[in-house]
Design an enzyme around this catalytic site. Sequence first.
Site, PDB file in Angstrom:
ATOM      1  N   LYS A 265       0.847  -1.199   0.000  1.00 31.23           N
ATOM      2  CA  LYS A 265       0.000   0.000   0.000  1.00 31.23           C
ATOM      3  C   LYS A 265       0.884   1.251   0.000  1.00 31.23           C
ATOM      4  O   LYS A 265       2.014   1.212   0.479  1.00 31.23           O
ATOM      5  CB  LYS A 265      -0.849   0.028   1.284  1.00 31.23           C
ATOM      6  CG  LYS A 265      -1.986  -0.958   1.321  1.00 31.23           C
ATOM      7  CD  LYS A 265      -2.762  -0.817   2.627  1.00 31.23           C
ATOM      8  CE  LYS A 265      -3.894  -1.824   2.709  1.00 31.23           C
ATOM      9  NZ  LYS A 265      -4.943  -1.630   1.675  1.00 31.23           N
ATOM     10  N   ARG A 339     -10.171 -11.689   2.168  1.00 32.68           N
ATOM     11  CA  ARG A 339     -10.976 -12.815   1.680  1.00 32.68           C
ATOM     12  C   ARG A 339     -10.212 -14.129   1.787  1.00 32.68           C
ATOM     13  O   ARG A 339     -10.805 -15.197   1.950  1.00 32.68           O
ATOM     14  CB  ARG A 339     -11.453 -12.518   0.248  1.00 32.68           C
ATOM     15  CG  ARG A 339     -10.366 -12.410  -0.772  1.00 32.68           C
ATOM     16  CD  ARG A 339     -10.794 -11.619  -2.016  1.00 32.68           C
ATOM     17  NE  ARG A 339     -10.841 -10.172  -1.776  1.00 32.68           N
ATOM     18  CZ  ARG A 339     -11.236  -9.272  -2.667  1.00 32.68           C
ATOM     19  NH1 ARG A 339     -11.621  -9.658  -3.874  1.00 32.68           N
ATOM     20  NH2 ARG A 339     -11.234  -7.988  -2.371  1.00 32.68           N
TER      21      ARG A 339
END
Length: 488
Positions: A265, A339
């Site tokens: 990020k 996920r």
Amino acid sequence: MQVKFSDTIPADARLIAYLANKDDLPVRLERSVVDGAAAARFKGNPGQFFESFVERDEAIVRVALAGMGDPDASANKRAEGLERAGAALAAKYLSSGETDLVLDFEGTGLDAAAAATVLLGVRLRSWRYDAYRTKLKDEQKKSLVSVTVVNAPNGTDAAWQDAAAVAEGSEFTRELVAEPANKLYPVSFVERCKQRFEGTGAEIIVLDEEEMEKLGMGALLGVGQGSEQPSRILAIKWNGGNEGDAPIAFVGKGVTFDTGGISLKPPAGMWDMKWDMGGSGAVAGAMLTLVKRKAKANIVGVVGLVENMPDGKAQRPGDIVTSMSGQTIEVLNTDAEGRLVLCDALTWTQRTFKPSRIVDLATLTGAMIIALGKEYGGMFANDDSLAEDLAEAGLQVGDKLWRLPLGTAYDKMIASPISDMKNIVPREGGSITAAQFLKRFIEDDTPWAHLDIAGMVWAEKPGRTWDKGATGYGARLLDTFIRNTAEG
Ligand code: BES
Ligand code: MN
Ligand code: ZN
């Protein structure tokens, strides 16, 4: 915060608060209060506040008014008004130098449950995490330690016991969310839960990496493999219902820090990713409430705990991992890690506990914040009645949810040319495709809801019962959901 009950206003009281409905002061008060409130346009709106100093028995006392709003509002609106009244008092006096707040219910006509709701507002709004602040000046320190309740409706004591369990759970959620990632990582998350649940009768189950390896949790382990911090799965099990009844399962995303991994990020705002365990914080806090109030239901809370870091051992974009379910996943972006953690936690939860209903909570996608902002958590469900139950519980406590669609067209988007599915797709509908991914791990059409709470766990400004920072979102939602359904 301690709640004490008293028949009369203590002689040494310095701060006395009264509750006002909209356009209605409940008791006869000094002219300086009544006229002062009118001059200040105090109308008793939810959370509205007024203060005046008056002389009583030769002492100067602070008299405060807090607004509860319209007594004839809908039950949900009324509860919000009651909480906001309590919260306004806490916000004002938390570090005022006052140590005790006398709260006089005279003339309010509230019942015990409503009185406890006001007290819950006081307590929740007075939570603050000062553990790392060593240089607070006296006037910045928390001073308020107790509330003395006067003219309490019959039964307020018992109602408060229940509300205190609710507060404890929300506070635990906030604490977990507020902790930085050098203090809270998978192993310390487990330790903290073990401490909190000790002696409560809850059963704690922990899986370490070796056990997860044996179970074939390649998706979850792949996320954690770039971190020095070993991954864990933690289950908190509470059997307060009928023996043999299938439990309701809550499953939380617990990424204790999300750097993005090799798909790193950008630096700006990366610090926010200390609260990428907000889903698991909500699950742990809800379980604490349920256990403390000895909920008459079978419930299991499962959290998947990992740290997502880039290093020489980290997984690479393009890696293919095999999940516990046997399904293979092409990891195109290591930053879509939630996920991957949840899918194995979901499979393990289903195979181990055979739940009747599953609710997962996760700070899963930035796209959810783009869609709903910070007003509603996103909800996806394969079952209408479960979705309705959750939405209703959310409205009751202010942890609001908005349902979004699932569908085969979205499901097709996660097809991979080389494995069973890929973990990212082009940006459109990013929250939905993430939910579709999780849906592939729900077995036998078990009723399931996925709550994407990315926008809800951290606030930039004060809200209903919280200051800026950790909101505690989800803990009360899940507790109320259990009250309404499994115990209802
Ligand atoms: N934890 C983030 C989602 C998130 C972002 C939560 C901002 C709260 C605030 C999640 O793991 C993530 O990085 N998601 C990516 C997915 C993308 C790579 C498909 C995102 O939302 O950008
Ligand atoms: Mn991520
Ligand atoms: Zn994440």
